[in-house]
Design an enzyme around this catalytic site. Sequence first.
Site, short mmCIF file in Angstrom:
data_model
loop_
_atom_site.label_atom_id
_atom_site.label_comp_id
_atom_site.label_asym_id
_atom_site.label_seq_id
_atom_site.Cartn_x
_atom_site.Cartn_y
_atom_site.Cartn_z
CG ASP A 104 55.77 -4.59 118.11
OD1 ASP A 104 54.84 -3.12 118.58
OD2 ASP A 104 56.82 -5.05 117.52
C1 BGC Z 1 57.90 -1.31 118.13
C2 BGC Z 1 57.93 -1.77 119.82
C3 BGC Z 1 57.39 -1.07 120.44
C4 BGC Z 1 56.35 -0.28 119.87
C5 BGC Z 1 55.27 0.88 120.59
C6 BGC Z 1 56.69 -0.59 117.85
O1 BGC Z 1 56.71 -0.70 116.85
O2 BGC Z 1 58.23 -2.93 117.18
O3 BGC Z 1 58.89 -2.15 120.04
O4 BGC Z 1 57.29 -0.98 122.02
O5 BGC Z 1 55.95 0.20 118.56
O6 BGC Z 1 56.20 1.87 120.11
#
Ligand code: BGC
Length: 758
Positions: A228
């Site tokens: 993530d």
């Molecule tokens: C989120 C993800 C997301 C990623 C990219 C993170 O903060 O938890 O779900 O895909 O950011 O935006």
Amino acid sequence: MATIADLVKDMTLEEKAALCVGAGPWTTLPIERLGIPEMTVTDGPHGVRRSEDVHTFVTKSVPATCFPTAASMASTWNVDLIRKVGEALGEECIALNVDVILGPGANMKRTPLCGRNFEYYSEDPYLAGKMAANFIAGVQSKGVGTSLKHFAANNQETQRSTISSEMDERTLREIYLPAFETAVKEAKPWTVMCSYNKINGTFSAENQRLLTAILRDEWGFEGVVISDWGAVHDRVEALRAGLDLEMPGPRARHLKAVIEAVRSGSLSEAVLDHSVRLLLEIVFRAEGTKKGGSFDVAAHHALARKVASEGMVLLRNNGVLPLKNQRNIAVIGRAAKEAYYQGGGSSHINPTRIDSPFEELQKLAPDAHLTYAEGCRQDETIDQALIDEAARNGRSADVALLYLSLPASKESEGYDRPDLDLTGQQIRLIKALTAIQPKTVVILNNGAPVVMGEWIDGTAAVLEAWMMGQAGGGAIAAVLFGRANPSGRLAESFPAHLADTPAYLNFPGENGRVRYGEGIFIGYRYYDAKQIPVQFPFGHGLSYTQFAYKNPEVSAKTFKDLDGLRVSVDVTNTGQVAGQEVVQVYVHDHKSRLVRPPKELKGFAKVSLAAGATKTVTLNLDFRAFAYYHPSYQQWITEDGEFDILIGASSADIRCSQTVTLQSTLALPSILDRESTLREWLEDPRGMSVLAPLYQQINEQMTANFGGNDREAIGMDPMGFLLDTPLAGLFNFLGDVIPTSPEEMVDGLLAKVHGRAG
Ligand code: BGC
């Protein structure tokens, strides 16, 4: 053409390390000299959020279809429809030059307070797994990748990047992993995104057991594990654990650490090579799908509308819906004019267009007179003048339609919900309206349950319309006027009170830890077991027609776990209009060695039926439908015995059942040890046979020790007392009757049980 193996050989250590960290916020490193292209990833999950410039962090995103959020999608219980959404998203990715879309989210709704629940499917792992698998299959059928997220046990936003989700192994296996497991095994996502949090103290990003032992070795995952955004703490440790691509990048310090670790020999270059190989495979797979062109904006909008209408759940209806011939309609609430159709955070889409709920109503009732009153201010302040205006409109109308959306302060990615309530103004508004207009219909736009006890009684109908995507306004109108017969069913329980919810006492945790004290009992598993009434149960949803269930049948009354069981039932539409029913099959185990929920969803099917029509619905239950995870055996096990197959229209509306007998084909090793009690010895087939010659003697001696058969002498049931005593403890009581020390006696018996000489 160079093979991937050749490329890995030709890459320098620096290039390999750099490929395993993003080159920017949304792209991987292109290596021109070797012909390795850049790969672009974007959010997800219910639309393509592609920045105008993928090389900078926050830029406006290009227009894309905003489909209903996952909470709405799951409420359709229609896997074919979700697959179509996946296909449409795949097409939009192609048109917008995106290689991998970051979704779906398969986390469990442990508590309705999780701010991000709108992005997740369900409180039930079976339903969430099927949804995720079909979403992935749809996207990937177009040659575009997905990222199944957030792996795993990411069930709250409070301290989401540091909190440790603390749970026992069985809870992890039975509740928090299966949706991921189903999606990985059935749909083979190109990538899996690890979560921010820790699990039992270890960050997911550095969790070797999770990312390699379980994901790859047990489930056979062959794709790339992505972090993530910003979830990696120790890049070297993360590589060792099986995290292939750190996002976003670049991360000069992390890169340096990897290069130094390989040079110093503390990280084997083979580990890095393995990640590079996996990455190159998907980079080239993505390149194989030609990008560009356009997508069918109108067709995707229509699909979004269909999903929204199938996902809407008619919670309550005293007969006012569908609307017929009402001339004067009071439309109240900002959400009627400003559609509330998606949640805040990384999933936020720039829609191609937005249906206005108000205009869509007028389109379906061109001859009706529609008034509009705002009802609520955008912020949460109480404004009596707005309530009075709305009440005036409501009083003189034939029906009042109250459109209410939760403000962003009450739900979003990044923070949890403060409560499960509507705002104070909204509650006052409902009460004011229902006091003067008995035909008040409440239409809710939100991503997670709200409690309704304070206001629901006076309403004529309540429609849960969710964060319904860009075409939801039209879908609401269609449902209200009966152009679409509501067929959504709750994919999560709607509790009566916040204090009733399973995680209430263990949320959001403290001192950096959140204890999953409710264990396997989340959602309906908990409410059923505790017999706690809910506002609306899991699986609930009304229709404008009725369905009758008849002739439940099973393929065998006695069956072997590996053969599974076929279940069928005849469903008849007994009403006046066509409709869709969601047939739900739950399994109840009569007796098990470890505690089990009263019932668990193990199959479902959505069927369309014309008025008067009957269809036979057939579902297959496999080994896992009857199994539970036994931590001592470290595997899913079945036990001989009886199960009820419960067929119904919701978790609380079981229409018919069949009782069957399962024969386990497992030859489980004995798990008896020095601390096993007499009860455990007697329940264990090997233990029982080894103990049998001694059992009579133990029984007689112990009965004598405890005052013969005279229970009164010791004021208890001697057998009850003995059953929970470890064998060595019993032998202790026997004194000189046994030839060796109690411990030696037990060790001797254990050696026989485990097939060792002794
Ligand atoms: C989120 C993800 C997301 C990623 C990219 C993170 O903060 O938890 O779900 O895909 O950011 O935006």
